[in-house]
Design a protein around this motif. Structure first.
Motif, short mmCIF file in Angstrom:
data_model
loop_
_atom_site.label_atom_id
_atom_site.label_comp_id
_atom_site.label_asym_id
_atom_site.label_seq_id
_atom_site.Cartn_x
_atom_site.Cartn_y
_atom_site.Cartn_z
N MET A 12 0.83 -1.20 0.00
CA MET A 12 0.00 0.00 0.00
C MET A 12 0.87 1.26 0.00
O MET A 12 0.56 2.23 -0.70
N ASP A 13 1.96 1.26 0.76
CA ASP A 13 2.87 2.40 0.77
C ASP A 13 3.43 2.66 -0.63
O ASP A 13 3.51 3.80 -1.08
N GLU A 14 3.80 1.59 -1.32
CA GLU A 14 4.32 1.73 -2.68
C GLU A 14 3.26 2.29 -3.62
O GLU A 14 3.54 3.15 -4.46
N MET A 15 2.00 1.79 -3.49
CA MET A 15 0.91 2.28 -4.33
C MET A 15 0.67 3.77 -4.08
O MET A 15 0.50 4.55 -5.02
N PHE A 16 0.66 4.18 -2.80
CA PHE A 16 0.45 5.59 -2.49
C PHE A 16 1.59 6.45 -3.02
O PHE A 16 1.37 7.55 -3.53
N ALA A 17 2.82 5.95 -2.91
CA ALA A 17 3.96 6.70 -3.44
C ALA A 17 3.81 6.90 -4.94
O ALA A 17 4.05 8.00 -5.46
N ARG A 18 3.38 5.86 -5.66
CA ARG A 18 3.16 6.00 -7.11
C ARG A 18 2.03 6.99 -7.39
O ARG A 18 2.11 7.82 -8.29
N LEU A 19 0.95 6.89 -6.59
CA LEU A 19 -0.18 7.80 -6.77
C LEU A 19 0.23 9.25 -6.58
O LEU A 19 -0.11 10.13 -7.38
N PHE A 20 0.95 9.54 -5.48
CA PHE A 20 1.34 10.91 -5.19
C PHE A 20 2.32 11.43 -6.24
O PHE A 20 2.26 12.60 -6.62
N THR A 21 3.21 10.57 -6.73
CA THR A 21 4.13 10.99 -7.78
C THR A 21 3.36 11.35 -9.04
O THR A 21 3.61 12.38 -9.67
N ARG A 22 2.39 10.53 -9.39
CA ARG A 22 1.58 10.81 -10.58
C ARG A 22 0.77 12.10 -10.40
O ARG A 22 0.68 12.92 -11.31
N MET A 23 0.18 12.27 -9.21
CA MET A 23 -0.59 13.49 -8.96
C MET A 23 0.31 14.71 -9.04
O MET A 23 -0.08 15.73 -9.61
N ASP A 24 1.51 14.63 -8.47
CA ASP A 24 2.45 15.75 -8.56
C ASP A 24 2.76 16.07 -10.00
O ASP A 24 2.76 17.22 -10.42
#
Length: 151
Positions: A12-24
């Motif tokens: 889940m941490d990895e998924m959130f990191a990918r999500l936040f990177t994409r949102m940025d």
């Protein structure tokens, strides 16, 4: 399902990191504002034709607690932002709220604090040893509430 339940949290941490990177990457280049995100559980494929984004270098997002102190005719907001630099700090006052954003490629901080009536133009800030102090002069009506008027 994984053998170790803690592996799920790492995923889940990895998924959130990918999500936040994409949102940025996608939302900070324009004038779009992000109000949230959606999590889909139970499907191995990304929904709606979304692409899998490679796992980025660790980016940690923090929401520090901002303390508000009234001292005499001033209001001080204090927040711990370890590793932040003066150049990475963005402050904004909207109504009776101060918004603090700071960060770099590895750490990001975002927090808000409710303010009493203050003079936003009097805002001064300092950053020492990872602690941000933002000071405002109180407006007259705020000073009138804290001290009784003498005749």
């Amino acid at each position: 399902m994984n053998e170790n339940p803690l592996d799920l949290f790492e995923e889940m941490d990895e998924m959130f990191a990918r999500l936040f990177t994409r949102m940025d990457r996608e939302f900070t280049t324009g004038n779009a504002q992000v109000y949230g995100y959606r999590i889909v559980i139970g499907n191995d494929e990304p929904p709606g034709g979304m692409q899998e984004i490679p796992s980025p270098v660790s980016r940690v997002s923090h929401e520090p607690v901002a303390e508000v102190h009234q001292i005499g005719d001033e209001t001080m907001v204090v927040a711990e932002l370890p590793g932040a630099t003066e150049e990475s700090i963005r402050l904004d006052v909207k109504g009776n709220m101060v918004i603090i954003d700071a960060g770099d490629a590895e750490n990001h901080y975002h927090t808000t604090a409710d303010l009493p009536p203050v003079d936003a133009a009097s805002m001064q800030r300092s950053l020492r040893h990872g602690v941000l102090e933002v000071t405002f002069r109180n407006r007259e009506e705020a000073a009138g509430m804290t001290e009784p008027k003498k005749n």
